[in-house]
Design a protein around this motif. Structure first.
Motif, short mmCIF file in Angstrom:
data_model
loop_
_atom_site.label_atom_id
_atom_site.label_comp_id
_atom_site.label_asym_id
_atom_site.label_seq_id
_atom_site.Cartn_x
_atom_site.Cartn_y
_atom_site.Cartn_z
N LEU A 24 0.76 -1.16 -0.19
CA LEU A 24 -0.11 0.13 0.08
C LEU A 24 0.79 1.11 -0.01
CD1 LEU A 24 -2.45 -0.89 2.73
CD2 LEU A 24 -2.80 -1.52 0.41
N GLY A 25 0.54 2.05 -0.96
CA GLY A 25 1.35 3.44 -0.72
C GLY A 25 0.49 4.57 -1.53
N GLN A 26 1.02 5.96 -1.33
CA GLN A 26 0.41 6.82 -1.76
C GLN A 26 1.44 7.78 -2.48
OE1 GLN A 26 -1.14 7.81 2.38
NE2 GLN A 26 -2.74 8.50 1.11
N ARG A 27 1.99 7.36 -3.53
CA ARG A 27 3.08 8.17 -4.26
C ARG A 27 2.32 9.04 -4.92
NH1 ARG A 27 6.42 9.59 -7.78
NH2 ARG A 27 8.41 8.86 -8.44
N ALA A 28 1.47 8.84 -5.74
CA ALA A 28 0.74 9.87 -6.33
C ALA A 28 0.04 10.91 -5.54
CB ALA A 28 -0.51 9.32 -7.48
N THR A 82 -0.55 5.38 5.16
CA THR A 82 0.46 4.38 4.57
C THR A 82 1.92 4.89 5.06
OG1 THR A 82 0.50 5.77 2.52
CG2 THR A 82 -1.05 3.99 2.67
N ARG A 83 1.92 6.09 5.66
CA ARG A 83 3.66 6.81 6.21
C ARG A 83 3.41 6.98 7.56
NH1 ARG A 83 6.41 9.32 2.32
NH2 ARG A 83 7.96 9.44 3.94
N SER A 84 3.40 5.72 8.42
CA SER A 84 3.55 5.84 9.79
C SER A 84 4.73 6.56 10.47
CB SER A 84 3.47 4.62 10.51
OG SER A 84 4.51 3.90 10.32
N ASP A 85 5.83 6.71 9.34
CA ASP A 85 7.11 7.43 9.68
C ASP A 85 6.98 8.78 9.95
OD1 ASP A 85 6.69 7.46 7.20
OD2 ASP A 85 8.54 7.96 6.64
N ILE A 123 3.85 0.64 2.60
CA ILE A 123 3.73 -0.55 3.64
C ILE A 123 3.55 -1.74 2.86
CG2 ILE A 123 2.02 -1.51 5.21
CD1 ILE A 123 1.18 1.24 5.87
N VAL A 124 4.28 -3.06 3.33
CA VAL A 124 4.30 -4.20 2.57
C VAL A 124 3.78 -5.45 3.59
CG1 VAL A 124 5.88 -5.99 1.57
CG2 VAL A 124 6.43 -3.59 1.28
N PHE A 125 2.61 -6.10 3.16
CA PHE A 125 2.12 -7.24 3.91
C PHE A 125 2.76 -8.35 2.89
CE2 PHE A 125 -0.67 -3.47 4.61
CZ PHE A 125 -0.89 -3.71 6.06
N SER A 126 3.07 -9.44 3.83
CA SER A 126 3.36 -10.76 3.45
C SER A 126 2.08 -11.62 2.97
CB SER A 126 4.23 -11.42 4.19
OG SER A 126 4.46 -12.95 3.80
N VAL A 158 3.59 0.50 15.72
CA VAL A 158 2.95 -0.65 15.35
C VAL A 158 3.81 -1.40 14.22
CG1 VAL A 158 0.81 -1.82 14.99
CG2 VAL A 158 0.79 0.01 16.52
N PHE A 159 4.12 -2.61 14.21
CA PHE A 159 4.56 -3.27 13.05
C PHE A 159 3.70 -4.50 13.14
CE2 PHE A 159 8.29 -1.70 15.21
CZ PHE A 159 9.10 -0.93 13.88
N PHE A 160 3.44 -4.78 11.60
CA PHE A 160 2.79 -6.00 11.20
C PHE A 160 3.65 -6.59 10.26
CE2 PHE A 160 -0.53 -2.51 11.48
CZ PHE A 160 -1.65 -3.35 11.95
N GLY A 161 3.83 -8.06 10.65
CA GLY A 161 4.95 -8.65 9.94
C GLY A 161 4.44 -10.15 9.97
N SER A 162 5.48 -11.03 9.17
CA SER A 162 5.11 -12.34 9.24
C SER A 162 5.83 -13.15 10.05
CB SER A 162 5.34 -12.82 7.90
OG SER A 162 4.62 -12.29 6.86
N ALA A 163 5.24 -14.35 10.63
CA ALA A 163 6.13 -14.87 11.76
C ALA A 163 5.51 -16.65 11.42
CB ALA A 163 5.49 -14.79 12.97
N PRO A 164 6.64 -17.32 11.41
CA PRO A 164 6.42 -18.66 10.81
C PRO A 164 5.44 -19.43 11.90
CG PRO A 164 8.55 -18.28 11.51
CD PRO A 164 7.76 -17.07 11.76
N ILE A 165 4.66 -20.42 11.19
CA ILE A 165 3.70 -21.13 12.06
C ILE A 165 4.19 -22.18 12.55
CG2 ILE A 165 1.61 -22.33 11.81
CD1 ILE A 165 0.43 -20.69 9.52
N SER A 166 4.27 -22.37 14.00
CA SER A 166 4.84 -23.47 14.67
C SER A 166 3.98 -24.39 14.92
CB SER A 166 5.52 -22.98 15.95
OG SER A 166 4.74 -22.11 16.61
#
Length: 166
Positions: A24-28, A82-85, A123-126, A158-166
């Motif tokens: 997700l981005g807002q370049r334009a 889209t720019r939490s920074d 923002i990149v989602f896996s 807040v971070f959204f990320g991927s974690a391996p399923i155990s």
């Protein structure tokens, strides 16, 4: 009802579907904001706010156009989706919307220079099936940083990320 295919653009937010990611981005939107505020050709900077900058509501600097100040801050607030920074910095300069001065405007221009230097940030989602979404939250309180009211603003990251399923 008709199928319009995969979502690609929604309310100024660009959606890109990759093999294993969704971005997700807002370049334009950011580019239009920079053009509208006459900052498209400005020299970019690497930080969203000057390090030692501490503007106050009790400023003796000259007043600036309140309508323009508020309009640009409203646009920056929408960019925060889209720019939490830039979220903290946009919130900080929003304290001065009632009576913006030249030093407040300088902080907003610095922020726009930062946006110009990182206009492609997303923002990149896996989307992998071998992982699950992991939410990581950090919080911080800065004791009495607000010079005007001696309040302690709090920050949340807040971070959204991927974690391996155990």
């Amino acid at each position: 009802m008709s199928d319009l295919g995969a979502l690609s653009y929604y309310l100024g937010i660009e959606v890109r579907h990759g093999n294993k990611t969704l971005t997700l981005g807002q370049r334009a939107y950011a580019s239009k904001l920079l053009e509208w505020s006459d900052m498209a050709e400005c020299k970019p900077c690497v930080t969203p706010m000057e390090e030692r900058l501490k503007p106050t509501k009790v400023s003796t600097a000259a007043r600036v156009n309140t309508t323009l100040y508020r309009s640009i801050l409203g646009s920056l607030r929408y960019l925060v989706h889209t720019r939490s920074d830039i979220a903290f910095d946009v919130g900080y300069v929003s304290h001065f919307m009632e009576g913006p001065r030249e030093d407040h405007w300088a902080a907003v221009k610095w922020l726009l220079r930062y946006v110009n230097g990182a206009v492609d940030q997303r923002i990149v989602f896996s989307k992998t099936g071998e992982s699950r979404l992991q939410l990581t939250v950090f919080s911080d309180v800065n004791m009495a940083r607000d010079i005007d009211g001696r309040r302690s603003p709090s920050d949340v990251l807040v971070f959204f990320g991927s974690a391996p399923i155990s």
